[in-house]
Design an enzyme around this catalytic site. Structure first.
Site, PDB file in Angstrom:
ATOM      1  N   GLY A  56      28.944  29.617  74.899  1.00  0.00           N
ATOM      2  CA  GLY A  56      28.135  30.754  75.342  1.00  0.00           C
ATOM      3  C   GLY A  56      28.836  31.569  76.408  1.00  0.00           C
ATOM      4  CG  HIS A 100      33.182  23.576  76.846  1.00  0.00           C
ATOM      5  ND1 HIS A 100      33.633  24.853  76.579  1.00  0.00           N
ATOM      6  CD2 HIS A 100      32.315  23.697  77.893  1.00  0.00           C
ATOM      7  CE1 HIS A 100      33.059  25.706  77.422  1.00  0.00           C
ATOM      8  NE2 HIS A 100      32.267  25.032  78.224  1.00  0.00           N
ATOM      9  CG  HIS A 101      31.770  17.977  76.828  1.00  0.00           C
ATOM     10  ND1 HIS A 101      30.881  17.736  75.812  1.00  0.00           N
ATOM     11  CD2 HIS A 101      31.172  18.878  77.648  1.00  0.00           C
ATOM     12  CE1 HIS A 101      29.783  18.434  76.011  1.00  0.00           C
ATOM     13  NE2 HIS A 101      29.931  19.152  77.121  1.00  0.00           N
ATOM     14  CE  LYS A 157      29.975  24.803  74.608  1.00  0.00           C
ATOM     15  NZ  LYS A 157      28.545  24.750  74.968  1.00  0.00           N
ATOM     16  CB  SER A 179      22.742  32.567  82.318  1.00  0.00           C
ATOM     17  OG  SER A 179      24.127  32.732  82.531  1.00  0.00           O
ATOM     18  N   GLY A 221      14.842  18.772  78.628  1.00  0.00           N
ATOM     19  CA  GLY A 221      16.139  18.174  78.341  1.00  0.00           C
ATOM     20  C   GLY A 221      16.566  17.264  79.478  1.00  0.00           C
ATOM     21  CB  THR A 243      24.950  27.796  74.546  1.00  0.00           C
ATOM     22  OG1 THR A 243      25.439  26.455  74.302  1.00  0.00           O
ATOM     23  CG2 THR A 243      25.028  28.078  76.030  1.00  0.00           C
TER      24      THR A 243
END
Length: 249
Positions: free
Chosen positions: A145, A135-136, A139, A101, A11, A79
């Site tokens: 997550g 979040h932005h 997303k 995570s 990525g 996520t």
């Protein structure tokens, strides 16, 4: 100086991939051996560990490829994985070491511990829990997550399974709140990097625990620390609690 290791970035052209690249390029104990995105086939033999911030499908494909050849180790930050995809990651961890995570921030992982301890001590009959995350606009998954990690911590503190106590989104005529439920709400706007708040509310008082990210590099630095930690570990599925030494690895 620590021994030099070879890292790959999955990525690599995404927002987090670019942040990880910047952190790795600034270190003198890492050689970036591969940068790739979905649809590109890297030479896995060049890497001791790969840091993956891609998509759920790409993360699963990468984990399967690493497991098939017995390495390299993985750090997975993607996520929005389905239960079936989670199972594939767990299966791959039987063969390779994987740190997975939903958030690599030190502050967030400390927040997770605080939330679990608060939930343990505040009676579910008297204290409601609501988790809010922002979040932005780009997303694609909600709740985040990290929000789900916080929910898992709160449920664990109450010795409950999150799926059993997770409330449906508040919308329309829902009736009174059911005691013991954990609610979630999400905000998507602008360029917000990541804000998370856990609210404990009784009839008499409100306790708020929160964390705000001000620079995306904090997640990249945590992921790189996880990569340095996991590259020589035995196969298994780890998280940041292991990396930070909160649990015996």
């Amino acid at each position: 100086m620590s021994a030099i290791f070879h890292a790959g970035i999955s990525g690599a052209r995404g927002r987090m991939g670019r942040a990880v690249s910047a952190v790795l390029d600034a270190r003198d104990d890492v050689v970036v051996a591969a940068r790739f995105d979905r649809g590109e086939t890297p030479d896995l033999s060049l890497c001791d560990v790969i840091i993956d911030f891609s998509t759920p499908d790409a993360s699963v494909e990468l984990a399967q490829a690493c497991a098939a050849r017995g390495g390299p180790a993985l750090v997975i930050g993607s996520t929005g994985l389905s239960p079936e995809q989670d199972a594939e990651i767990l299966k791959a961890a039987e063969t390779v070491a994987i740190v997975r995570s939903g958030n690599f921030s030190l502050g967030v992982n400390i927040l997770i511990g605080l939330v679990e301890h608060a939930a343990l001590r505040l009676d579910a009959r008297d204290w409601d829990i609501e988790i809010t995350e922002a979040h932005h606009r780009r997303k694609v998954d909600a709740p985040s997550g990290t929000a789900l990690m916080l929910g898992e911590a709160a449920a664990s503190g109450r010795n409950e399974d999150l799926d059993a106590v997770r409330a449906a989104p508040w919308d329309g005529i829902t009736g009174p709140r059911e005691s013991g439920k954990i609610g979630f709400s999400s905000i998507r706007a602008g360029g917000i990097i990541g804000d998370h708040t856990v609210l404990f509310a009784s009839d008499d008082e409100v306790l708020t625990l929160s964390h705000s990210a001000v620079d995306r590099s904090l997640f990249a630095r945590g992921a790189v620390a996880a990569a340095a930690w996991v590259r020589n570990r035995k196969p298994g599925l780890y998280d940041m609690q292991d990396v930070l030494g909160f649990r015996q690895a």
